[in-house]
Write a protein that holds these residues in place. Structure first.
Motif, PDB file in Angstrom:
ATOM      1  N   UNK A   1       5.883  -3.670  -7.910  1.00  6.55           N
ATOM      2  CA  UNK A   1       4.984  -2.590  -8.327  1.00  6.55           C
ATOM      3  C   UNK A   1       3.542  -2.953  -7.952  1.00  6.55           C
ATOM      4  N   UNK A   2       2.782  -2.020  -7.342  1.00  4.57           N
ATOM      5  CA  UNK A   2       1.420  -2.330  -6.917  1.00  4.57           C
ATOM      6  C   UNK A   2       0.416  -2.238  -8.062  1.00  4.57           C
ATOM      7  N   UNK A   3      -0.801  -2.656  -7.771  1.00  5.07           N
ATOM      8  CA  UNK A   3      -1.874  -2.599  -8.763  1.00  5.07           C
ATOM      9  C   UNK A   3      -2.130  -1.171  -9.209  1.00  5.07           C
ATOM     10  N   UNK A   4      -2.194  -0.256  -8.259  1.00  2.00           N
ATOM     11  CA  UNK A   4      -2.410   1.155  -8.571  1.00  2.00           C
ATOM     12  C   UNK A   4      -1.102   1.914  -8.386  1.00  2.00           C
ATOM     13  N   UNK A   5      -0.714   2.687  -9.408  1.00  2.00           N
ATOM     14  CA  UNK A   5       0.491   3.500  -9.319  1.00  2.00           C
ATOM     15  C   UNK A   5       0.231   4.846  -8.665  1.00  2.00           C
ATOM     16  N   UNK A   6      -1.039   5.202  -8.482  1.00  2.00           N
ATOM     17  CA  UNK A   6      -1.399   6.481  -7.871  1.00  2.00           C
ATOM     18  C   UNK A   6      -1.279   6.377  -6.345  1.00  2.00           C
ATOM     19  N   UNK A   7      -0.133   5.902  -5.875  1.00  2.00           N
ATOM     20  CA  UNK A   7      -0.003   5.652  -4.443  1.00  2.00           C
ATOM     21  C   UNK A   7      -0.003   6.935  -3.620  1.00  2.00           C
ATOM     22  N   UNK A   8       0.464   8.031  -4.195  1.00  2.00           N
ATOM     23  CA  UNK A   8       0.473   9.299  -3.456  1.00  2.00           C
ATOM     24  C   UNK A   8      -0.952   9.754  -3.165  1.00  2.00           C
ATOM     25  N   UNK A   9      -1.780   9.792  -4.217  1.00  2.00           N
ATOM     26  CA  UNK A   9      -3.175  10.162  -4.027  1.00  2.00           C
ATOM     27  C   UNK A   9      -3.923   9.172  -3.153  1.00  2.00           C
ATOM     28  N   UNK A  10      -3.622   7.879  -3.319  1.00  2.00           N
ATOM     29  CA  UNK A  10      -4.267   6.865  -2.491  1.00  2.00           C
ATOM     30  C   UNK A  10      -3.893   7.035  -1.020  1.00  2.00           C
TER      31      UNK A  10
END
Length: 628
Positions: A557-566
């Protein structure tokens, strides 16, 4: 927490139809979150900061993110919008009064939810001294002075809307990607495109060009349903004067059109009718275009023969000299995923004479799962991610290699940068119900009050005690593609409890992910070494550990879960030079947690055997003589 009321907008079409739906008339909360430490860094910077905006438009909510040049999320805003599940409809032609499985969105509610997120973000940042607005009357080109350099869009894929460019009339609500009414449409298209009578051959009749099976999931089947059922659309498409004004788009196209267009004059609007903007840019990107059944994967262009195969048999053309929709005007122009697509006219703020994002370029569009792949920095062939959202989506980068699937997966376009001569391809497995299964436990069965309860319930017992839940509520997607399947719980005994049902629901996501995972390995001959994960369900430690156990590979799991927006932000930033290339973006990806397999081989085999038996029990529930 900020509350803002969305303006009520009528559901599209005739009055008797209006009464069948919920519409967005009650206040919806816009939740704005600002990272104070990042904001302080931006405000104290000696040089002008560079921010990238990201519109993340999903199935149940819309978000707006601001991302710094170091890849950190400065702010997020989110608004949920109303879901339309019609009970009856004058357009139900399936010899049934029930509309079970129908799912629609009011397209104006989608645009409003995005606009509110942008406006509220602007207002909140202004309170801290960070101004991302301009005067309402300003015509200055802000791209040279604004700290926001570009905006990216990522969207729920396949959801389809149709409107008239000249009049602004929207013909019907957007038909959502998981809507089941188009299952019969897919069957009709299959029968029109095969003479073999073999269901497998019929399903794959267009796969050689599209990489997709003929299924209810894809935008083309939504277009065909609209053609077959909406009288005003039929009238305009067969009219010499109006035919060239008809537009079809997925949600990325709709948002780009609305954001880059202008409000129509009051004189053009009829009472209780809201109109689409005028003069907007009519484009989509390769990742979204690859989900229509209309695009040739090799040429990355709309294909007249595919359009005819899907829509040529429509009743729309029965009394007309026309035989299909006009490909040059009715479908959006296909563009790379990372390039300047248009300039935003501006979003009015909720108070004051201000506009947000005025004259800022939209520099990226990516379908939501492709955006998550990009946000997870899966840039090399063989790298893969799994997103746990409403559905579950596992995607693997295959580079410039277009791999036909023999295992029930989708061959799709991952992305294309503006300076690339060819797109990057991917293999994908899509599962309809993942997070929505937990929503079903909460909203329909009322077994839980919130998703946060599920981990404790699942870990309160030591195993599933041989009980399985198959959430085939709208059929099974990849790798089965069985619209006849329906949800079931099997292996029940009197000793099973609520905890077992909840645990089985969580485990079902992991089992479905493994089905796709195994198919991906067989198709690509690549043994995946880890799975990068994102989405809300990754907060559930039980599910993540069980996922690692059943896959027998590490789950990261990455630091930010907002991978779609990122992902959308990264693609937009590359297009305007905030980041030089994907190598620079890849260095910003950071690991947060990792789960490694701990399940015994024998136990893994037992669990998998039980799941496979349960899936077989879910099949063959809907046939020609069955009604839902």
């Amino acid at each position: 927490m900020i509350k803002y009321s969305l303006h009520p907008t009528p559901i599209i079409d005739i009055p008797r139809y209006v009464q069948q739906f919920k519409i967005m008339t009650s206040p919806f909360e816009c939740k704005v979150s600002i990272d104070q430490s990042i904001l302080n860094s931006v405000l104290s910077s000696s040089s002008s900061p560079s921010l990238i905006g990201s519109i993340d438009q999903g199935t149940s909510s819309s978000r707006f993110l601001l991302v710094t040049s170091s890849g950190r999320i400065l702010s997020t805003a989110q608004v949920e919008f109303e879901q339309c599940f019609p009970k009856t409809s004058p357009y139900n032609n399936n010899n049934s009064t029930s509309c079970a499985g129908w799912h629609e969105h009011n397209p104006f509610n989608i645009y409003d939810s995005v606009s509110i997120c942008i406006a509220k973000t602007s207002e909140e940042l202004l309170k801290y001294g960070l101004d991302i607005t301009s005067d309402l009357g300003s015509h200055a080109d802000l791209t040279n002075v604004s700290i926001i350099k570009a905006v990216g869009i990522t969207n729920q894929r396949e959801t389809t809307v149709a409107w008239n460019d000249r009049t602004g009339c929207v013909y019907y609500n957007a038909v959502v990607w998981d809507d089941t009414r188009t299952a019969s449409v897919a069957e009709t298209i299959m029968s029109e495109n095969t003479n073999s009578g073999d269901e497998g051959d019929a399903k794959d009749a267009l796969r050689s060009k599209t990489g997709l099976p003929i299924a209810s999931y894809f935008a083309g089947t939504k277009v065909r349903w609209l053609l077959d059922n909406i009288p005003k659309l039929q009238q305009d498409l067969t009219s010499t004067s109006e035919r060239s004004n008809v537009r079809f788009g997925t949600i990325d196209t709709w948002l780009l059109y609305m954001l880059t267009g202008y409000k129509r004059s009051i004189a053009e609007s009829e009472v209780n009718e809201r109109l689409a903007h005028e003069g907007g840019v009519f484009k989509t990107d390769v990742s979204n275009a690859s989900r229509w059944l209309f695009m040739n994967l090799e040429t990355v262009e709309w294909d007249e023969s595919l359009l005819d195969a899907v829509c040529g048999g429509s009743v729309c053309w029965n009394d007309s000299d026309e035989t299909t929709i006009p490909i040059d005007t009715a479908l959006p122009k296909i563009a790379p995923s990372s390039t300047t697509l248009g300039v935003i006219h501006g979003v009015e703020c909720c108070s004051g004479n201000k506009m947000a994002l005025k004259n800022i370029p939209v520099a990226a569009i990516l379908g939501d799962q492709q955006a998550a792949l990009f946000g997870q920095a899966c840039f090399a062939p063989g790298e893969a991610k799994c997103t746990y959202g409403t559905g579950l989506f596992l995607m693997m980068n295959t580079g410039d290699q277009l791999i036909p699937s023999t295992q029930g997966l989708l061959t799709t376009v991952a992305y294309q940068l503006s300076n690339q001569s060819s797109p990057v391809y991917a293999l994908e497995g899509s599962v309809a119900f993942s997070g929505s299964t937990i929503g079903w436990l909460r909203d329909r069965l009322e077994l839980i009050n919130s998703a946060s309860e599920t981990e404790a319930l699942a870990t309160s017992i030591t195993s599933n005690d041989n009980m399985y839940l198959v959430p085939a509520f709208s059929g099974l997607f990849a790798p089965h593609w069985r619209p006849d399947a329906r949800g079931c719980m099997v292996g029940l005994t009197a000793s099973h409890t609520k905890a077992h049902i909840v645990r089985a629901a969580l485990e079902s996501s992991a089992y479905q992910a493994r089905e796709v995972f195994d198919a991906m390995v067989l198709d690509s001959s690549v043994q995946l070494k880890e799975m990068r994960v994102d989405g809300g369900a990754t907060a559930n430690r039980f599910l993540m550990q069980f996922q690692s156990d059943i896959l027998n590979v590490p789950v990261v799991r990455p630091e930010y879960l907002e991978t779609t927006g990122l992902g959308a932000a990264f693609a937009a930033g590359i297009a305007v030079g905030v980041w030089e290339d994907m190598n620079e973006v890849g260095k910003m990806w950071k690991k947060n947690c990792m789960w490694t397999p701990s399940m015994e081989t024998q136990e893994r085999a037992r669990c998998w055997k039980g799941w496979s038996k349960a899936v077989k029990k879910s099949l063959n529930w809907i046939g020609d003589d069955d009604e839902e």
